[in-house]
Design an enzyme around this catalytic site. Sequence first.
Site, short mmCIF file in Angstrom:
data_model
loop_
_atom_site.label_atom_id
_atom_site.label_comp_id
_atom_site.label_asym_id
_atom_site.label_seq_id
_atom_site.Cartn_x
_atom_site.Cartn_y
_atom_site.Cartn_z
N ARG A 46 64.31 -43.61 34.62
CA ARG A 46 64.65 -45.02 34.55
C ARG A 46 63.92 -45.87 35.60
NH1 ARG A 46 70.74 -45.50 35.45
NH2 ARG A 46 69.86 -44.79 37.40
N HIS A 172 69.65 -19.90 32.31
CA HIS A 172 68.49 -19.41 33.05
C HIS A 172 68.58 -17.94 33.41
CE1 HIS A 172 70.88 -20.18 36.70
NE2 HIS A 172 70.01 -19.45 37.36
N GLU A 210 77.70 -15.05 45.20
CA GLU A 210 76.87 -16.07 45.84
C GLU A 210 77.40 -16.30 47.24
OE1 GLU A 210 75.46 -19.31 43.09
OE2 GLU A 210 77.49 -18.98 42.35
N ASP A 229 81.32 -22.67 35.24
CA ASP A 229 80.00 -22.74 35.85
C ASP A 229 79.23 -21.43 35.73
OD1 ASP A 229 78.05 -24.17 37.44
OD2 ASP A 229 78.62 -22.92 39.16
N HIS A 234 76.52 -17.36 32.23
CA HIS A 234 75.71 -16.27 32.77
C HIS A 234 76.37 -14.89 32.63
CE1 HIS A 234 73.60 -19.70 34.15
NE2 HIS A 234 74.24 -19.89 35.29
N LYS A 334 81.85 -18.06 44.85
CA LYS A 334 81.08 -18.76 45.88
C LYS A 334 81.57 -18.28 47.25
CE LYS A 334 79.46 -21.94 42.87
NZ LYS A 334 78.41 -21.42 41.99
N LYS A 339 74.37 -12.97 48.67
CA LYS A 339 73.95 -13.25 47.30
C LYS A 339 73.45 -11.96 46.69
CE LYS A 339 70.65 -16.18 44.71
NZ LYS A 339 71.49 -16.91 43.78
C1 BG6 Z 1 73.93 -22.26 38.07
C2 BG6 Z 1 75.26 -22.71 38.61
O1 BG6 Z 1 73.94 -22.23 36.68
O2 BG6 Z 1 73.65 -20.98 38.57
C3 BG6 Z 1 75.27 -22.68 40.12
O3 BG6 Z 1 75.54 -24.04 38.17
C4 BG6 Z 1 74.86 -21.31 40.61
O4 BG6 Z 1 76.55 -23.02 40.63
C5 BG6 Z 1 73.55 -20.89 39.96
O5 BG6 Z 1 74.73 -21.36 42.02
C6 BG6 Z 1 73.19 -19.46 40.33
O6 BG6 Z 1 71.91 -19.18 39.86
P1 BG6 Z 1 70.95 -18.16 40.60
O7 BG6 Z 1 69.72 -18.13 39.78
O8 BG6 Z 1 70.73 -18.68 41.99
O9 BG6 Z 1 71.68 -16.85 40.63
#
Ligand code: BG6
Length: 488
Positions: A46, A172, A210, A229, A234, A334, A339
């Site tokens: 925008r 992803h 995480e 989330d 995932h 979280k 991680k």
């Molecule tokens: C995202 C979530 O889809 O995945 C986040 O919204 C999360 O909250 C993230 O931290 C984790 O992805 P990765 O690739 O870092 O494991």
Amino acid sequence: SGYEPIDFVLFGTLGDLARRKLLPSLYQLEKAKLLNSDTNIIGVARQDMQQAEYVSKVKENISKFLGETFCDETWQRFEQRLDYVQIDMKNAEDYSKLCEHVDVSRTMVCYFATPPSIYGDICKGMKAANVIDPSVRVVLEKPIGHDLASSKVINEQVAAFFSERQIYRIDHYLGKETVLNLIALRFANSIFATNWDHNCIDHVQISVAESVGIEGRWGYFDDAGQMRDMVQNHLLQILSLVAMEPPTTLDADSIRDEKLKVLKALRPINSSNVAEKTVRGQYVAGFVRGAEVPGYLEEPDANEKSKTETFVAIKAEIDNWRWAGVPFYLRTGKRLPNKTSEVVIYFKRQPHNLFGDSFTTLPQNKLVIRLQPDEGVEITVMNKVPGLTSSRSMDLQKSKLNLSFSEAFEAQRIPDAYEKLLLEVMIGNQALFVRRDEIEQAWTWVDSIKAAWGKSNEPAESYQAGTWGPVSSIALLAREGRSWYESK
Ligand code: BG6
């Protein structure tokens, strides 16, 4: 390079996702010479901004992300492709500006890196500008809805303009090397393919931990919670790949048909069994990797009364022939100690123990698939300790067969998930994207758990930041004589 020339239109090019993931990933594809020399990248946002200013912003951002690996020569090629169009994405009339920047005779890929609330507006705008035809591909980011009903609304809005064959829904995790490797491990190795069921497997653990907290996204996160989330997308995608029947081919619908069947076979969790099968937690202040961190309710912008969960553990069961009686324990949170994501397959114990002296019961063999970091695959086996002890009282030791990606594939960089997914969209392969029926099935299962939590009135249990979640999560396995895998 071989891939066809594309007009890649990035809606929301000045947003967080484009800045952190999409533009750096496109740059990496440039570096790997995987973009057709005629491919253009048209950023849409925008803000009123001159082309030169946009390009220098993109450069600053990519060079910051890549640090020393930023390469001027790649950049010079990449910047030739960049183009910027200022569009108020809620105003359909504004989209006519797009026509000057794209060539409708070429394949157009439109990435909606915007809040889903405006997906419908973008579709209408594209229609008004007359740039929609069957060759257009659209990429949708999560969250696709908040529950089944809202995800249907979003899917319908897009389906009014594009067929399912044109729609690429991103999760992803499906672009992560090690997640994809689940397919290779399972179906390229007879030792796994033939032992992958209730006869041989005791249970499965899928853990996505995480160490980060909310990272300034309190508003978004508090509405979602860890269930929406992370689990809805995932973790259920990983579970589907671990549990699915062999697909007939690697074609998109072969794989997605099998994943869908797993989601459909998930035993519902509702008020009658939610207390026994799920745990939810919320972190309070603590220490993560030696640093003191605030609790969830003390994060910037927090609503002190929030009951949102930042940790979930679930005992999932799949009601089909392959998996009867084999629990899949899911865990994600979280502010856990570090991680680490892994899938751990626990095989059944040996029926009889010949080695009574050193072990009363023989430990189970485990297949540990380390998704991230330190990507790799590991099998624990029992092994004789060499030495002159009598064969009647052999000294046994648990040992590891360890395949570490960084050692085995030293020369290979592990690409970011988004690089792989963007490439797949440009090639036109939907295998790593989530089909509408999968998303809706996943929501159905998750909604039922959320509803049961809502009815129960129980608050989430607290856990200290930097620990592995509430004690009930340990109890979830302990009462069945099991325990969570402890990664290094
Ligand atoms: C995202 C979530 O889809 O995945 C986040 O919204 C999360 O909250 C993230 O931290 C984790 O992805 P990765 O690739 O870092 O494991």
